[in-house]
Enzyme design. Structure first.
Site, PDB file in Angstrom:
ATOM      1  CB  SER A   1      -0.775  -0.188   0.899  1.00  0.00           C
ATOM      2  OG  SER A   1      -0.300   0.025   2.254  1.00  0.00           O
TER       3      SER A   1
ATOM      4  CB  THR B   1      -1.722   6.433   4.583  1.00  0.00           C
ATOM      5  OG1 THR B   1      -2.893   6.239   3.564  1.00  0.00           O
ATOM      6  CG2 THR B   1      -0.675   6.670   4.624  1.00  0.00           C
TER       7      THR B   1
ATOM      8  CB  THR C   1      -0.519   6.475   0.652  1.00  0.00           C
ATOM      9  OG1 THR C   1      -1.646   4.968   0.196  1.00  0.00           O
ATOM     10  CG2 THR C   1      -1.076   7.722  -0.124  1.00  0.00           C
TER      11      THR C   1
ATOM     12  NE  ARG D   1      -8.693   7.549  -4.091  1.00  0.00           N
ATOM     13  CZ  ARG D   1      -8.170   7.515  -2.878  1.00  0.00           C
ATOM     14  NH1 ARG D   1      -5.827   7.034  -3.140  1.00  0.00           N
ATOM     15  NH2 ARG D   1      -8.341   7.785  -2.148  1.00  0.00           N
TER      16      ARG D   1
ATOM     17  CB  THR E   1      -3.920   5.191   7.667  1.00  0.00           C
ATOM     18  OG1 THR E   1      -3.827   3.794   6.826  1.00  0.00           O
ATOM     19  CG2 THR E   1      -4.767   4.325   8.901  1.00  0.00           C
ATOM     20  N   GLY E   2      -6.485   4.503   5.783  1.00  0.00           N
ATOM     21  CA  GLY E   2      -7.752   4.141   5.254  1.00  0.00           C
ATOM     22  C   GLY E   2      -8.615   5.043   4.339  1.00  0.00           C
TER      23      GLY E   2
HETATM   24  N1  GLY Z   1      -5.435   6.541   2.833  1.00  0.00           N
HETATM   25  C1  GLY Z   1      -4.903   7.000   1.847  1.00  0.00           C
HETATM   26  C2  GLY Z   1      -5.754   7.195   0.228  1.00  0.00           C
HETATM   27  O1  GLY Z   1      -6.968   7.327   0.918  1.00  0.00           O
HETATM   28  O2  GLY Z   1      -5.319   7.262  -0.272  1.00  0.00           O
END
Ligand code: GLY
Length: 376
Positions: free
Chosen positions: A70, A210, A228, A238, A261-262
């Site tokens: 990730s 992340t 990330t 995105r 994070t998430g």
């Molecule tokens: N939390 C990292 C992302 O959504 O890109």
């Protein structure tokens, strides 16, 4: 949980997910100003503490670990099969920078630090951010690992043929992605938050996460960074929460700092890291900060089972608390007491309605104590 006025906890580094333990361990020597194999200081910081360097070193470590799916090299690509990386570094609301959509440079935090230190700007994106990194002497390199390329090809095949991909079904029968679930350091899947097979050969991953690192040195300086590869197989272009101040990270000197994070879209929607630190600034406790973030996420309405948000909050004294919307989040800590991984202090929905059955085994091993604790 401690309050913002509680005793000084000394220097500390904290990171999201268990894979960050190795990253913050590698950065501890930098924070302490001593080489890792000759640590005669006992880990205590010297006068030449380099907090920003430590944050950068920790994120770089994760960027280069091909076993982390990730972040950086080893992360999963977008839906065109190309990598793009986001990240940020922050010392205060006026000392901050982020970069989004790097395609040729593996260390977003390093590029962000150059933006912070050598320009008057706070956010660069896309090809121009890569060109900026080139001009400042950072080496370009391949970002797509062989394993990530193979994962992309499996995902592509599944998308085209409908065979082998996504994964568990929700109660209403719709197809779901996996959400990040930390298998813990002892697992053969350590660093893999998405367990692409979901217990079934050929199933595709669809989750993301992340590394966020919070740091405090012996003098009480605060800093944060995050890095990330974003949502696997995302729409090209995105950008999530990680490169944006107040979203993936926030630092208010003298008050505290946070990293999230998430699911970036949820984190950004409520400016989660800002909300957490602002709660401290208004006199709230660490627990208040966690609860405020989780309640606001809950207020967003019905969440999809693959949605997850984890957050770490630290006050100015170095006290730390962490929370997650659902089980499956782990936190790494390095301080003068050593390094360790623990579950979050608060899990908003410990019952975890909607958790894919295929993910429960890892949780049982790693979240022995899902109940909120009084004192982290
Ligand atoms: N939390 C990292 C992302 O959504 O890109």
């Amino acid at each position: 949980m401690p309050t913002a006025s509680s005793r000084d906890r000394g220097p500390i580094l904290v990171g999201t997910w268990s894979f960050s333990l190795a990253a913050i361990e590698s950065a501890w020597a930098t924070l302490a100003g001593v080489p890792p194999l000759d640590d005669r200081s006992g880990g205590r910081l010297g006068p030449d503490s380099r907090l920003l360097d430590a944050i950068e070193v920790a994120c770089q470590y994760a960027d280069l670990d091909p076993g982390v799916d990730s972040v950086g090299f080893g992360g999963l690509p977008d839906s065109s099969g190309r990598m793009s990386l986001d990240g940020a570094i922050m010392e205060s609301p006026i000392r901050f920078a982020g970069v989004a959509g790097l395609r040729r440079h593996v260390h977003p935090v390093s590029v962000a630090r150059l933006v912070m230190e050598r320009t008057d700007h706070t956010l660069l994106c896309g090809e121009d951010a890569d060109d900026f990194a080139d001009r400042h002497g950072l080496a370009a390199r391949e970002l797509l690992s062989t394993e990530a390329k193979e994962a992309f090809e499996r995902w592509e095949t599944a998308r085209r043929t409908g065979i082998g991909g996504p994964i568990d079904q929700s109660k209403d029968g719709s197809l779901l992605g996996l959400r990040p679930l930390d298998p813990g350091l002892g697992s053969k899947d350590a660093g893999r938050l998405f367990r692409p097979n979901g217990g079934r050969e050929g199933a595709a991953p669809a989750g993301h996460d992340t590394i966020g690192v919070l740091g405090r040195d012996a003098a009480g300086n605060l800093a944060a960074g995050c890095s990330t590869s974003g949502l696997p197989f995302k729409v090209p272009g995105r950008v999530g929460d990680s490169p944006i101040a107040g979203h993936g990270l926030f630092v208010q000197p003298g008050v505290g700092l946070a990293t999230a994070t998430g699911t970036g879209e949820l984190i950004s929607g409520i400016s989660a890291s800002f909300v957490a630190v602002e709660t401290l600034r208004r006199g709230g406790t660490l627990r208040d900060a966690l609860e405020e973030v989780m309640l606001r996420i809950d207020e967003l309405g019905p969440l999809r089972p693959h949605h997850q948000v984890g957050i770490i909050v630290m006050d100015a004294a170095g006290n730390v608390a962490s929370g997650a919307f659902r089980p499956g989040f782990l936190v790494a800590t390095r301080d003068e007491g050593g390094g360790r991984v623990s579950g979050p202090d608060l899990i908003h929905r410990p019952d975890d309605d909607g958790l894919p059955e295929s993910a429960r085994e890892g949780l049982a091993k790693n979240n022995d104590d899902p109940e909120p604790k009084d004192d982290p």
